[in-house]
Motif scaffolding. Structure first.
Motif, PDB file in Angstrom:
ATOM      1  N   ARG A 251      63.282  51.027  65.239  1.00  0.00           N
ATOM      2  CA  ARG A 251      62.549  50.448  65.985  1.00  0.00           C
ATOM      3  C   ARG A 251      63.134  49.143  66.544  1.00  0.00           C
ATOM      4  N   ARG A 252      63.820  48.367  65.849  1.00  0.00           N
ATOM      5  CA  ARG A 252      64.461  47.168  66.225  1.00  0.00           C
ATOM      6  C   ARG A 252      65.570  47.499  67.012  1.00  0.00           C
ATOM      7  N   LEU A 253      66.376  48.470  66.673  1.00  0.00           N
ATOM      8  CA  LEU A 253      67.560  48.830  67.301  1.00  0.00           C
ATOM      9  C   LEU A 253      67.282  49.196  68.642  1.00  0.00           C
ATOM     10  N   GLU A 254      66.110  49.987  68.921  1.00  0.00           N
ATOM     11  CA  GLU A 254      65.639  50.740  70.035  1.00  0.00           C
ATOM     12  C   GLU A 254      65.374  49.567  71.170  1.00  0.00           C
ATOM     13  N   ASN A 255      65.019  48.460  70.664  1.00  0.00           N
ATOM     14  CA  ASN A 255      64.745  47.218  71.840  1.00  0.00           C
ATOM     15  C   ASN A 255      65.788  46.313  71.877  1.00  0.00           C
ATOM     16  N   LEU A 256      66.845  46.386  71.157  1.00  0.00           N
ATOM     17  CA  LEU A 256      67.795  45.488  71.286  1.00  0.00           C
ATOM     18  C   LEU A 256      68.614  45.484  72.556  1.00  0.00           C
ATOM     19  N   PRO A 257      68.721  44.278  73.340  1.00  0.00           N
ATOM     20  CA  PRO A 257      69.366  44.526  74.627  1.00  0.00           C
ATOM     21  C   PRO A 257      71.014  44.318  74.535  1.00  0.00           C
ATOM     22  N   ALA A 258      71.613  45.606  73.888  1.00  0.00           N
ATOM     23  CA  ALA A 258      72.933  45.439  73.392  1.00  0.00           C
ATOM     24  C   ALA A 258      73.840  46.204  74.741  1.00  0.00           C
ATOM     25  N   ARG A 259      74.750  45.749  74.936  1.00  0.00           N
ATOM     26  CA  ARG A 259      75.822  46.209  75.974  1.00  0.00           C
ATOM     27  C   ARG A 259      76.653  47.308  75.391  1.00  0.00           C
ATOM     28  N   VAL A 260      77.165  46.966  74.389  1.00  0.00           N
ATOM     29  CA  VAL A 260      78.248  47.933  73.547  1.00  0.00           C
ATOM     30  C   VAL A 260      77.799  47.833  72.161  1.00  0.00           C
ATOM     31  N   VAL A 261      77.856  48.939  71.670  1.00  0.00           N
ATOM     32  CA  VAL A 261      77.498  48.980  70.122  1.00  0.00           C
ATOM     33  C   VAL A 261      78.804  49.725  69.482  1.00  0.00           C
TER      34      VAL A 261
ATOM     35  N   SER B 260      82.284  53.993  70.014  1.00  0.00           N
ATOM     36  CA  SER B 260      81.261  52.853  70.624  1.00  0.00           C
ATOM     37  C   SER B 260      80.647  53.759  71.698  1.00  0.00           C
ATOM     38  N   PHE B 261      79.283  52.899  71.922  1.00  0.00           N
ATOM     39  CA  PHE B 261      78.397  53.509  72.753  1.00  0.00           C
ATOM     40  C   PHE B 261      77.771  52.207  73.388  1.00  0.00           C
ATOM     41  N   ASP B 262      76.913  52.779  74.435  1.00  0.00           N
ATOM     42  CA  ASP B 262      76.094  51.542  75.411  1.00  0.00           C
ATOM     43  C   ASP B 262      74.747  51.527  75.184  1.00  0.00           C
ATOM     44  N   ALA B 263      74.047  50.685  75.675  1.00  0.00           N
ATOM     45  CA  ALA B 263      72.573  50.617  75.381  1.00  0.00           C
ATOM     46  C   ALA B 263      71.673  51.682  75.734  1.00  0.00           C
ATOM     47  N   ALA B 264      72.001  52.550  76.753  1.00  0.00           N
ATOM     48  CA  ALA B 264      71.160  53.713  76.929  1.00  0.00           C
ATOM     49  C   ALA B 264      71.381  54.759  75.773  1.00  0.00           C
ATOM     50  N   ARG B 265      72.756  54.893  75.121  1.00  0.00           N
ATOM     51  CA  ARG B 265      72.679  55.647  74.159  1.00  0.00           C
ATOM     52  C   ARG B 265      72.368  55.078  72.829  1.00  0.00           C
ATOM     53  N   LEU B 266      72.254  53.883  72.758  1.00  0.00           N
ATOM     54  CA  LEU B 266      71.352  53.195  71.551  1.00  0.00           C
ATOM     55  C   LEU B 266      70.030  53.763  71.398  1.00  0.00           C
ATOM     56  N   LYS B 267      69.337  53.515  72.704  1.00  0.00           N
ATOM     57  CA  LYS B 267      68.002  53.872  72.780  1.00  0.00           C
ATOM     58  C   LYS B 267      67.818  55.191  72.499  1.00  0.00           C
ATOM     59  N   GLU B 268      68.638  55.928  73.036  1.00  0.00           N
ATOM     60  CA  GLU B 268      68.656  57.460  72.738  1.00  0.00           C
ATOM     61  C   GLU B 268      68.602  57.889  71.292  1.00  0.00           C
ATOM     62  N   LEU B 269      69.620  57.244  70.542  1.00  0.00           N
ATOM     63  CA  LEU B 269      69.972  57.699  69.291  1.00  0.00           C
ATOM     64  C   LEU B 269      68.746  57.287  68.294  1.00  0.00           C
ATOM     65  N   ALA B 270      68.146  55.962  68.693  1.00  0.00           N
ATOM     66  CA  ALA B 270      67.238  55.444  68.038  1.00  0.00           C
ATOM     67  C   ALA B 270      65.969  56.327  68.047  1.00  0.00           C
ATOM     68  N   ARG B 271      65.597  56.583  69.334  1.00  0.00           N
ATOM     69  CA  ARG B 271      64.547  57.354  69.462  1.00  0.00           C
ATOM     70  C   ARG B 271      64.795  58.801  68.959  1.00  0.00           C
ATOM     71  N   ALA B 272      65.540  59.367  69.083  1.00  0.00           N
ATOM     72  CA  ALA B 272      65.982  60.702  68.414  1.00  0.00           C
ATOM     73  C   ALA B 272      65.601  60.483  66.887  1.00  0.00           C
ATOM     74  N   TYR B 273      65.913  59.483  66.300  1.00  0.00           N
ATOM     75  CA  TYR B 273      65.807  59.411  64.835  1.00  0.00           C
ATOM     76  C   TYR B 273      64.423  59.409  64.504  1.00  0.00           C
ATOM     77  N   LEU B 274      63.664  58.484  65.407  1.00  0.00           N
ATOM     78  CA  LEU B 274      62.115  58.304  65.095  1.00  0.00           C
ATOM     79  C   LEU B 274      61.513  59.454  65.698  1.00  0.00           C
ATOM     80  N   GLY B 275      61.938  60.231  66.404  1.00  0.00           N
ATOM     81  CA  GLY B 275      61.250  61.457  66.923  1.00  0.00           C
ATOM     82  C   GLY B 275      61.339  62.593  65.704  1.00  0.00           C
ATOM     83  N   LYS B 276      62.671  62.490  64.957  1.00  0.00           N
ATOM     84  CA  LYS B 276      62.815  63.516  63.848  1.00  0.00           C
ATOM     85  C   LYS B 276      62.115  62.848  62.554  1.00  0.00           C
ATOM     86  N   ARG B 277      62.195  61.680  62.304  1.00  0.00           N
ATOM     87  CA  ARG B 277      61.608  60.841  60.941  1.00  0.00           C
ATOM     88  C   ARG B 277      60.342  60.233  61.003  1.00  0.00           C
ATOM     89  N   ALA B 278      59.786  59.840  62.199  1.00  0.00           N
ATOM     90  CA  ALA B 278      58.740  58.686  62.247  1.00  0.00           C
ATOM     91  C   ALA B 278      57.455  59.453  61.749  1.00  0.00           C
TER      92      ALA B 278
END
Ligand SMILES: [Zn+2]
Length: 256
Positions: free
Chosen positions: A221-231, A238-256
């Motif tokens: 949930r923290r990572l989903e909202n982090l204004p990162a440019r590159v991870v 490495s990946f960008d902000a959009a992918r960060l959101k996508e990966l965090a949401r995918a995890y939450l969708g599966k586990r939350a």
């Protein structure tokens, strides 16, 4: 199984003037950690240190020209193997104990691990071949017996602490879930996050000893909202902000 001796153990890829990715191409993906060198004005940073199968410090010497701090994003074997080669060692207090003693013997051979352990990696989506390495670092390397020396932390960092390189400042984020003392390094000015194994663009491991799915969800949930440019992550590209959101949401969708 006859493995060849590798010409060289580490590969280097310069991503920018001051960030180099180092990795071990002959280690299978699940254990192939990204090692990051970050150049600062007064001090450089090494984020994670790989397996410790070969000497990272010696192999990377061409990059080093000033004081150096090595940060362990967490203390899993594939991230701290060469930590003992560095004088200045930064770890989160929750996992500091792990580094006060040598690692337990780790076999490179699949057949010497429990089927449950191998199955848990395969269930997560990794392929595990007959060995964790696909070449030998040297001819006399023993595949059945591998351990690394103790590397006690010289500095402990927790949420909000700062690692200052002179011209760049990284803030420590405590990102538990994969492991209890997982940290990320966040540079607000550039939007760069070094995320360790808290998040990467590959199968995440949250059912291994020390991991905690509920806690991991809070981290996501923290990572989903982090204004990162590159991870720059602990494994995989490495990946960008959009992918960060996508990966965090995918995890939450599966586990939350
Ligand atoms: Zn890990």
């Amino acid at each position: 199984m006859a493995l060849q001796v590798a010409d060289r153990w580490f590969e280097f890829e310069r991503l920018s003037d001051d960030i180099t990715r180092i990795w071990e191409p002959h280690v299978i993906r699940v254990m192939q950690c990204n090692i990051w060198h970050v150049r600062g004005r007064d001090r450089d940073l090494i984020v994670d240190t790989g397996m410790g199968i070969a000497n990272l410090y010696e192999a990377s010497k061409h990059l080093f020209d000033k004081a150096l701090s090595a940060v362990a994003t967490h203390t899993h074997l594939d991230h701290v193997g060469s930590l003992h080669e560095f004088e200045d060692r930064i770890v989160h207090p929750v996992e500091a104990d792990t580094m006060t003693k040598p690692s337990e013997n780790f076999s490179m051979l699949r057949e010497e691990h429990s089927p449950e352990f191998i199955e848990s990696l395969e269930r997560a989506g990794y392929e595990v071949g007959p060995s964790y390495i696909t070449a030998l670092p040297r001819a006399d390397f023993n595949l059945s017996e591998f351990s690394t020396p103790a590397a006690p932390a010289t500095r402990l960092v927790t949420e909000g602490d700062v690692i200052d390189l002179g011209d760049r400042v990284f803030e420590v984020m405590h990102l538990p879930g994969h492991s209890p003392g997982s940290i990320g390094l966040w540079e607000q000015r550039t939007g760069i996050l070094f995320s360790g194994d808290a998040i990467y663009d590959g199968p995440l491991l949250d059912e291994i000893p020390g991991s905690d799915i509920a806690v991991y969800c809070d981290t996501m949930r923290r990572l989903e909202n982090l204004p990162a440019r590159v991870v720059h992550a602990g494994h995989d590209p490495s990946f960008d902000a959009a992918r960060l959101k996508e990966l965090a949401r995918a995890y939450l969708g599966k586990r939350a």
